[in-house]
Design a protein around this motif. Structure first.
Motif, short mmCIF file in Angstrom:
data_model
loop_
_atom_site.label_atom_id
_atom_site.label_comp_id
_atom_site.label_asym_id
_atom_site.label_seq_id
_atom_site.Cartn_x
_atom_site.Cartn_y
_atom_site.Cartn_z
N SER A 1 -4.32 -7.94 11.96
CA SER A 1 -4.23 -6.54 12.42
C SER A 1 -3.17 -6.45 13.52
N GLY B 1 -1.84 -1.25 12.35
CA GLY B 1 -1.44 -1.79 11.07
C GLY B 1 -2.30 -2.97 10.68
N ALA C 1 -1.30 -7.09 0.81
CA ALA C 1 -1.52 -5.68 1.16
C ALA C 1 -0.97 -5.42 2.56
N GLU D 1 -1.00 -2.06 5.50
CA GLU D 1 -1.47 -0.72 5.85
C GLU D 1 -0.91 -0.32 7.21
N GLN E 1 -1.35 3.09 9.96
CA GLN E 1 -2.03 4.33 10.29
C GLN E 1 -1.42 4.91 11.56
N ALA F 1 -0.07 7.97 6.98
CA ALA F 1 -0.54 6.66 6.53
C ALA F 1 0.40 6.12 5.47
N ASN G 1 0.32 2.74 2.63
CA ASN G 1 -0.42 1.62 2.05
C ASN G 1 0.40 0.99 0.93
N ARG H 1 -0.04 -2.30 -1.83
CA ARG H 1 -1.03 -3.24 -2.34
C ARG H 1 -0.49 -3.92 -3.58
N GLU I 1 1.36 4.01 -1.56
CA GLU I 1 0.85 5.34 -1.24
C GLU I 1 1.30 5.70 0.18
N THR J 1 2.90 8.76 -4.34
CA THR J 1 2.22 7.62 -4.96
C THR J 1 3.19 7.04 -5.98
#
Length: 316
Positions: free
Chosen positions: A90, A115, A127, A129, A131, A150, A152, A154, A164, A196
């Motif tokens: 993280s 993140g 993955a 991420e 935010q 956001a 993402n 994956r 996304e 997407t």
């Protein structure tokens, strides 16, 4: 009882040895990565958090694109991972950051930004991420503020990844709104941009090396909610043998008129072609409406609508 205590002591020593070994490996690998990478920079600090976590801070972290025209930097970046899941990391970003776009540095003040990334056994990305709770941008930026957003990414299989992204409440800077043109009657707030897609790279995304080139992009959905300009897109782009991206995109507009006005204000349509383009768009509209579905073509980075070249996209 003595055997029970011996087992506890042995397990404690074993786990402690694992933590020390893993912490040293993290420090060595992180320092080596920052030292040899042409696109990353920063100073990695010692790993702490024994025994439940691995925590470290990278001072003066930075990322730069291959051409140097894009990048990111900050004073520090905090990283952490649970001891039992060292491959799930993280990140806690500082509130003050610097974003570079087109060779121009822009100050960014975020409310909060976090993140996370997951790594495979081969240290490739599974993955990612991000935010964002909200941000305000400096005077050189084309935006003045952004709301909750956001991103993402994956891994689906091999070199194919699902993407996304969503950005809410984009406030355009005064200079950008001037470029948009008052005749478009578009507001200074873009309510939502969402995408997407499935991206295919030359191979899986590594952590310790530059990312491979994007080979293909399947745009499965996108939304633009900007006042009277309501649009969505689908399509596929693929890299040609010459290295440029080519493909087709289907653009759906609820009302072609704001789109036409924006193209005219941006200079994508010369004044003498504005009437012809308007007649073309009106002729494509569904009966009794202003809704149209337009085939856009991307060839050698140039996006076109029929005979009209709309924009030249940057190399990616």
């Amino acid at each position: 009882m003595r055997l029970f205590l011996l087992l506890i002591l042995s397990a404690t020593l074993l786990f402690g040895g694992y933590w020390v070994f893993a912490a040293q490996m993290i420090e060595r690998q992180g320092t080596a990565l920052l030292a040899r990478s042409a696109q990353l920079g920063g100073q990695m600090q010692p790993v702490t958090g024994f025994p439940r976590a691995f925590r470290t801070t990278i001072e003066a972290p930075l990322w730069r694109s291959r051409d140097g025209l894009s990048g990111w930097s900050a004073a520090e970046l905090a990283l952490a991972a649970a001891s039992h899941q060292p491959n799930r990391i993280s990140a806690d970003f500082p509130t003050a950051q610097v974003l570079r776009l087109g060779g121009t540095d822009m100050a960014v003040d975020t409310q909060h930004m976090t993140g996370a990334l997951a790594l495979g056994a081969d240290q490739s990305l599974r993955a990612v991420e991000l935010q964002l709770g909200g941000a305000e941008f400096g005077p050189a930026a084309p935006l003045s503020a952004a709301g909750q957003s956001a991103l993402n990414l994956r891994q689906i299989e091999g070199a194919r990844y699902a993407v996304e992204a969503q950005i809410n409440d984009l406030s355009l800077a005064p200079g950008t709104l001037t470029l948009v043109g008052s005749e478009t009657d578009l507001p200074d707030l873009v309510a939502r941009v969402a995408i997407t897609a499935e991206a295919e790279f030359a191979h899986g995304l590594p952590l310790h090396a530059p990312w491979p080139d994007l080979q293909a992009l399947d745009l499965t959905g996108s939304i633009l909610d900007w006042g009277a300009l309501q649009a969505s897109m689908t399509g596929r782009l693929a890299r040609s043998a010459s290295g440029t991206m080519n493909g087709q995109i289907q653009l759906e507009l609820q009302d072609w008129r704001p789109f036409h006005a924006l193209l005219l204000a941006q200079g994508a349509l010369p004044p003498d072609a504005a009437m012809l383009a308007g007649m073309f768009l009106a002729g494509q509209a569904a009966p009794g409406t202003h809704a149209v579905t337009l085939p856009l073509e991307l060839r050698a980075q140039v996006l076109s609508l029929g005979p009209f070249a709309l924009a030249r996209l940057p190399q990616f």
